[in-house]
Design a protein around this motif. Sequence first.
Motif, PDB file in Angstrom:
ATOM      1  N   ASP A 109      31.336 -45.955   0.403  1.00 39.49           N
ATOM      2  CA  ASP A 109      32.146 -46.658  -0.587  1.00 39.49           C
ATOM      3  C   ASP A 109      31.271 -47.649  -1.348  1.00 39.49           C
ATOM      4  O   ASP A 109      30.136 -47.915  -0.969  1.00 39.49           O
ATOM      5  CB  ASP A 109      33.292 -47.391   0.118  1.00 39.49           C
ATOM      6  N   ARG A 110      31.817 -48.176  -2.430  1.00 37.40           N
ATOM      7  CA  ARG A 110      31.145 -49.205  -3.228  1.00 37.40           C
ATOM      8  C   ARG A 110      31.817 -50.542  -2.970  1.00 37.40           C
ATOM      9  O   ARG A 110      33.013 -50.627  -2.730  1.00 37.40           O
ATOM     10  CB  ARG A 110      31.218 -48.870  -4.719  1.00 37.40           C
ATOM     11  N   GLY A 111      31.049 -51.589  -3.056  1.00 38.27           N
ATOM     12  CA  GLY A 111      31.535 -52.939  -2.812  1.00 38.27           C
ATOM     13  C   GLY A 111      30.449 -53.675  -2.050  1.00 38.27           C
ATOM     14  O   GLY A 111      29.352 -53.145  -1.898  1.00 38.27           O
ATOM     15  N   THR A 123      38.006 -43.764  -0.765  1.00 39.36           N
ATOM     16  CA  THR A 123      36.821 -44.570  -1.042  1.00 39.36           C
ATOM     17  C   THR A 123      36.152 -44.035  -2.300  1.00 39.36           C
ATOM     18  O   THR A 123      36.547 -42.998  -2.828  1.00 39.36           O
ATOM     19  CB  THR A 123      35.826 -44.493   0.142  1.00 39.36           C
ATOM     20  N   ALA A 124      35.118 -44.700  -2.753  1.00 40.60           N
ATOM     21  CA  ALA A 124      34.402 -44.262  -3.954  1.00 40.60           C
ATOM     22  C   ALA A 124      33.763 -42.886  -3.774  1.00 40.60           C
ATOM     23  O   ALA A 124      33.565 -42.161  -4.745  1.00 40.60           O
ATOM     24  CB  ALA A 124      33.342 -45.286  -4.341  1.00 40.60           C
ATOM     25  N   MET A 182      32.546 -45.452  11.656  1.00 43.06           N
ATOM     26  CA  MET A 182      31.467 -46.420  11.452  1.00 43.06           C
ATOM     27  C   MET A 182      30.930 -46.251  10.028  1.00 43.06           C
ATOM     28  O   MET A 182      29.925 -45.579   9.794  1.00 43.06           O
ATOM     29  CB  MET A 182      30.359 -46.199  12.489  1.00 43.06           C
ATOM     30  N   THR A 183      31.632 -46.851   9.073  1.00 43.70           N
ATOM     31  CA  THR A 183      31.291 -46.707   7.663  1.00 43.70           C
ATOM     32  C   THR A 183      31.188 -48.068   6.997  1.00 43.70           C
ATOM     33  O   THR A 183      31.555 -49.090   7.578  1.00 43.70           O
ATOM     34  CB  THR A 183      32.347 -45.855   6.928  1.00 43.70           C
ATOM     35  N   ALA A 184      30.705 -48.057   5.749  1.00 47.22           N
ATOM     36  CA  ALA A 184      30.514 -49.306   5.028  1.00 47.22           C
ATOM     37  C   ALA A 184      30.524 -49.080   3.526  1.00 47.22           C
ATOM     38  O   ALA A 184      30.337 -47.959   3.048  1.00 47.22           O
ATOM     39  CB  ALA A 184      29.173 -49.945   5.423  1.00 47.22           C
TER      40      ALA A 184
END
Length: 133
Positions: free
Chosen positions: A94-96, A53-54, A64-66
């Motif tokens: 992360d980015r998005g 991820t970023a 439980m991530t985003a």
Amino acid sequence: MPVLLGRALLTSLLLLPGCSAIGDSLDDSDGGLSYTAEGRASYYSSRLHGRRTASGEPYDETAMTAAHPSLPFDAQLCVTNLFNGRSTVVRVNDRGPFVGNRIIDVSLAAAKELGMLRAGTARVRVETCELES
């Protein structure tokens, strides 16, 4: 100065065509981060499991991530599915998302908690939340 840059980035992202988040706020008057937005959420494909991820950590579909375009890594977000009322807490790592009119991408585990697997996307409210230690 970093707060102003963050606000400018958030404002510019919301002005992009197709962005439909409403009720956005970013306030740090209490020394902490406060954010609220409503818009469309999607979830990560299982084929991304294990990829970086970023933030540098590998994507774990069971965590439980985003992904969020501008909130700091490790920010805790309360995400509520506005269709069924189900909610969960995720951590930004992360980015998005990088698809128009979406405000957050959640992990597969979070999507299950929110009851959005069948539809693939859901209208959500995203808020910063404080977890008790």
